[in-house]
Structure formats: structure tokens, C-alpha cells
Enzyme design. Sequence first.
Site, PDB file in Angstrom:
ATOM      1  N   ASP A 222     -45.662  32.570  -3.905  1.00  0.00           N
ATOM      2  CA  ASP A 222     -44.561  31.770  -3.365  1.00  0.00           C
ATOM      3  C   ASP A 222     -43.522  31.538  -4.462  1.00  0.00           C
ATOM      4  O   ASP A 222     -43.854  31.535  -5.651  1.00  0.00           O
ATOM      5  CB  ASP A 222     -45.129  30.434  -2.867  1.00  0.00           C
ATOM      6  CG  ASP A 222     -44.080  29.572  -2.189  1.00  0.00           C
ATOM      7  OD1 ASP A 222     -43.101  30.133  -1.652  1.00  0.00           O
ATOM      8  OD2 ASP A 222     -44.243  28.340  -2.182  1.00  0.00           O
ATOM      9  N   GLU A 223     -42.273  31.351  -4.073  1.00  0.00           N
ATOM     10  CA  GLU A 223     -41.176  31.069  -5.022  1.00  0.00           C
ATOM     11  C   GLU A 223     -41.134  32.120  -6.136  1.00  0.00           C
ATOM     12  O   GLU A 223     -41.033  31.796  -7.325  1.00  0.00           O
ATOM     13  CB  GLU A 223     -41.336  29.659  -5.629  1.00  0.00           C
ATOM     14  CG  GLU A 223     -41.406  28.522  -4.623  1.00  0.00           C
ATOM     15  CD  GLU A 223     -40.061  28.196  -3.992  1.00  0.00           C
ATOM     16  OE1 GLU A 223     -39.084  28.930  -4.230  1.00  0.00           O
ATOM     17  OE2 GLU A 223     -39.983  27.198  -3.254  1.00  0.00           O
ATOM     18  N   ARG A 605     -30.015  21.389   0.847  1.00  0.00           N
ATOM     19  CA  ARG A 605     -30.995  20.308   1.078  1.00  0.00           C
ATOM     20  C   ARG A 605     -30.557  19.443   2.261  1.00  0.00           C
ATOM     21  O   ARG A 605     -31.354  18.684   2.802  1.00  0.00           O
ATOM     22  CB  ARG A 605     -31.136  19.404  -0.151  1.00  0.00           C
ATOM     23  CG  ARG A 605     -31.603  20.031  -1.456  1.00  0.00           C
ATOM     24  CD  ARG A 605     -32.807  20.882  -1.320  1.00  0.00           C
ATOM     25  NE  ARG A 605     -32.448  22.278  -1.132  1.00  0.00           N
ATOM     26  CZ  ARG A 605     -33.273  23.204  -0.681  1.00  0.00           C
ATOM     27  NH1 ARG A 605     -34.493  22.883  -0.338  1.00  0.00           N
ATOM     28  NH2 ARG A 605     -32.877  24.451  -0.536  1.00  0.00           N
TER      29      ARG A 605
END
Length: 742
Positions: A222-223, A605
Site C-alpha cells: 500500500d502507498e 482531503r
Amino acid sequence: MKEILTKNLNPSQSEAVLCTEGPLIIFAGAGTGKTRVITHRIAYLLSLGVKPWSILAVTFTNKAAAEMKKRVASLIPHSGADVWISTFHSFCAYFLRVEASKINLNPDFLIYDFADQKNVVKDCMKELNIDDKKFKISTITDKISRAKDDLKFPSDVAAEAERAGNFLGAATAKIYELYQKKLERAGVMDFGDLIMRAVSSLRKYPELLKHYREKYKYIMVDEYQDTNHAQYMLIKLMAGGHSNICVVGDDDQSVYSWRGADINNILDFEKDYPNAKSVKLEQNYRSTPKILSAATQVVKHNNARISKRLWTQNPDSESVSVLKALNENDEAEKIADLIYPNTYNNKYKLSDFAVFYRINAQSRAIEDAFRRFRIPYAIRGTLRFYDRAEIKDIMAYLKLIHNPNDNISFKRVINIPKRGIGKTSVETLEKFALLKNMSIRQAMPFAQEAGLNKGPIKALNSFAQLIKNFSGLKENNSVKSLAEKVIKDSGYLEELETENTPESKVKIENIQELISAIDDFERSSSNDKSLAGYLTQISLISDIDSLDESNGRVTLMTLHLAKGLEFDNVFICGLEEGLFPIGESAFNHKELEEERRLMYVGMTRARKRLHLCWSAERKIFGKTIWNMPSRFIAEAGFKDEFNETEYNQKQSLRSFNRKKAEIIRGDGGAPSDYEITKDEPLYASDRDSSPYKIGTLVLHPVFGNGKIVEKSGIGNDLKLVVLFENGQWKKLLARIAKLTLI
């Protein structure tokens, strides 16, 4: 099962989930449901009969790992909990402990955090007679960490420094070498060691590498855009046999180069694996169309990226706006004035609001305004629970019980509570220990030979017996009961109770909370409940793991901490040239692209409303600066948002004051002066023909080698900001600076 697992997925998500064999890269745009894809893909593998212990999934925070574990266990109740899902560091710590006997390692090693690392570096600099005023401890510590991220040993750092004639690099290499010896002598590793040692062990022992390649037949990362070179090599080694590797990430959200992340890992994945399948997740489930449009318009100015077109079916009920302020106090009050009525009328909860800023110093004005408006807020990432002095004291006791040769923990608690063992006595014993190549604990029986008096020797013997008694309880007692014993029998709690001040009462409450946290640790069925297991878990907790998601406060944090979070309403403050993008990044293509990605992260965000805030002037670090709005505002599509008359009036005001104003760098380094008039280019360097160009290497007769990172003025008024190799910034007048071009 296939239909059940893909029922609630969009076509791109389903495609990624159903692709199980061979290399796969998933470009997951912000808010496109990457966690759902990862967990559903793991569940689908299990449904095909893949054994849970043959799947490895790694990410960057304990919080993300815990969420994935929870979801997988929910999707596949019987075997989902047996899949190894953890952070890189947790996996490597497990690997090193399990394989310790095969790789010549003591399995009871401790893990030092950044604060512990700095203490060791400080000791090294003192021992090597290196001036900590000339070379900052935090800078050296960071450079050692970055070297380990790049899998570089002290000899590698020394060779690079010699080739480049780099004084800071040469000093770092010397300190790094001694630092590593101290860690090895104490049976300690830092975060960088965990991955570096795992990689070197897999390279050194072919049978071990073969075993782990066969053990983990399916690897997910992930990431992936946040991986450094060491993490990249770890994954590449382990996936080398079967190539069943799936990486998930977003190159547009790569914002951690300063801590070693290499965006090329994700951009070059298809070069590493030529037969890789690529899937793009572009349907956003978080934000409104206008927020996505503005964020995309910003990030598309970058060249180093994979083209993506985020879209959403969310309604566009609210929008993006620019908030212009006179100064930082006006900016803060306008933010408070927008939050207060929305929460007062119950349209939103306080937790639906977040204020992001580039540097921590910006929070001061916002905090002041929120206190005046009586708006509850919480600042994230400043002081973690486990960074509090009283918690670090108790943790030091537990570390010393686990590993008596831990010098840092020994020095922290040897006189806490006070035992009559002064600083001079400890330093004398430490010097003796260094001379004899032993830990301070091992030197204690020779205290008289070292030159200590009877009083300190008696106190040392008493302390040694105390730790020995605690160590005897380690095997047959829970971590919780051992911690309670330490708090009571060491006299720590008694001293706080005797003090009986508001501060001591808060410390007692925090210690009680620590006991509760240990209890929670022991109740979790998936944890190694030993003292070693607990200390490992605590060492690997990150800032964002401890985020309190209660409904009662507005969140204030730097943009770097915002990654992975989302809020209905987001304010991005300080959108001014020199602050965001920060400092000299405007002159460096790679750094500017990272600043732009950071802006993109902040913007995405927001779920419903996004406010872009800038101030005509700002007082920061005690100095007033006059500002140009950040280029990111214009890139977001607000080129015509500024009233020309108002804007030119403010620009004229800045021109009048510019000679006495200073533009302060985001890192608190040296400022630069420059004058701007209406028709002049933004930077004086654009109209200057001197040999002093941005990026030019120079030699100063006093400060040594450096690089020009900023300039202003022309002719006799030409001023330069130079970053020297010792980490210092200096603002110099070119005509008298006696600089030599290199």
C-alpha cells in the site's frame, strides 16, 4: 464468492481485485477506494484457496494496517485474521526476531525512536569532539537515517563525502560509524536498521531468501509512492521468485522525499516488471466535482506523473473559495467566523472542520482566534502521548528491564526518582565503560575503580538490585503487572504524589492511562504479549496512529500529517509564495513538484467545501513579511479571483515596505530582501546578469562550501542566500562577501 466480493465495486476496482497472478500496479487517485480494493483482493485470493499465511500486505501506519485487518476478517471470517498485514517496520522487526539465530543477531534487541537516536548522536559528537553548534544534532541524525534508507553504510557515506569534498558528509560518516557501534554494543536498532538489516540478511543468506519467497507467494504494498530505496529492495527481493506483486499508490500524493521516499519507485514499476498489468482507479467517492477539478488543475502542472482523470457522481452542492486576508490574525478570525455559525446552527460538527498549514508556527494565530471564539480545537502531531516525559520515564524502565545494556534508558532513569547519583558520577562511569568497551550497566561493579565515591556507589548498587528484581519478574508476570510494579517500587509514583501539584496530578493521570493502554495491548488476541512484543509495538507507533477522531474539536495540523484523512470542510492557510510553496523550492523543479503534490493532498482531503487562504502580510518567527499569493491559487483556476485595483494597491504597499521586509523561509533559516514593483518580475534574479545564479556552488573564506539558493537585488545591492555544508543559512551582500565560484 466472486460475485459477492465484486458486487459493490466499480468496473476498475473489480478488474484490480480479479487480477491475481503476476505483477499489478494500481494507480489509486485520492478518494477512489484503494483500501476496499486491497482488502477485497486479499479476500478474493483466500476464496480461491490461497493459504492466508502465504499472503503478505504491508503499509505505512499501524492505523491503516489495523483497518485492513478488520475488513479482511469481516469479509472472510475464518481465515482472514491469519493474513499477515502490518507496517514495513513491524514486519522487519518480526523477521529479525524470528530469524535471529540464523543471522547472528540477539532477538531481544530494542528499537530506538528518533528522540533516542538524537541522544546517541549527541553522545557520539561529544566523544568525537565535534561541535554541535557547527553541526546540528537533528541534521546529523536525519542524515544517518537517510543513509540507511538508501542502504548506505558509514564507509559509503565517507566515500561520497570525499568525492564531493563535503564537510558535513565527512562528519556524518564519522558519527554514523561510532553511532552504529554504540547501537550494536547496546543491543539496539533504530527504524532504519530494521529494514536495512532485513535486506542485507536476505541478500547474504540465499536459503533464507528462498524460504521467504516460497512462504509469501502473494505480496501487496500500500502507498507504494512513499517507499524508500530500502523498502523497494525488500519487496523486490521477496517477490523475485514468483512476481505475484501488487502495488497500490498515487504518484500525485508522493510528499515524503524529505524522509527518503522515491517517487520513481512507482513511476518506474512497469520498467521493473515489463509484463505488469496497470489499472487506474479514477472514480472519487469523497469530494465534490469542483474540489476535484481545482485539485486536478493544480497537480497537472507537474511533469513527473501518470495522467489520471478523477471524476465523481457526488453532488456539487458546495464549492471551492479563496479567502483573502490582511494578515495572519485576520486570516484566523475569518476562518473562525466561518466555522462558528456552522457549528452553532448544527449544520456541521466541530470534527467536520480541519485547518491545514505548511509549518507548525502558523498555528499560533489560529489558536488565538479559536480561543477568542471559544471554538474547541486539537493540534495533531506536536506532542504524542508516548513523547511525554513521564511516559518516556516508565518506558525507559521497561526497556532497561528487557535489555540492561541500553545506555540511553539507563541514563534517563538512573536518578529518576532522585537517588543521589549525580551527572558527574554517571559521566565518570560512562567514560570508564567506553574505555573498557562495555555498557554502563556492565561497568557498575567497577565503579570504585572508575573513581566514584562511596555514596554514588551505594546508590548504584541499590539501583542495580532494583532492576535485577524487576528483571526476575519479567518471565512470569504480564507487562501490565510489571509496569505497575515499576511505577510503585521505583518510587516514581510516590514522588509525584508527594509533589502534589496540578502538573504532578496530570502526570499521574497519564501514567494511569499508560496502564490502560498496556491492558488494551494484552487484551488484543493478535499481539505478542511479551515485554519484547509490547516494546516493539510502542516503538512503531506513528503520529497519525494516535489521532483522536472524537466529534468535539476542530483539527489543526500540518499538511504532511493530513495525508490519509478526510473532512467535510478544509481550510488551507498561508498560500503565499515563500511559505507554500516553501522557501527555495520555487527555484528547484523537483522540490516545487513535491510542494504541488502536497497542495493536491491537502485539497483532496475536503469532502464538501474547500477554502484556500492567503494573507497580504504575515508575522512569523517575530518578523513581518509582505506576500504574493501562492501560484497554487492561480493554478487551481482562480486567476481572475483577485480584484485588480485592490491587488495593485497591496502590491504598491509591498513595494514601499519591501526594503525593510524579510521573507522568512519555512524552515526558520535565513531571510532574503527584495523589492517588487508593479511591472517588475517577481524575482530580481529574473533581470540580473551576475555570475551568481541559483544553484551555483561557492566558497566562503569563513563558512566554507555552499550553494546559492536565493538572490535579490541587482548590482551593488545584489544579496544572496547561501546554504552552507554545515547546514547553516547565511544572507550575504555579494559585493563584500568574498565568494569564490566553484
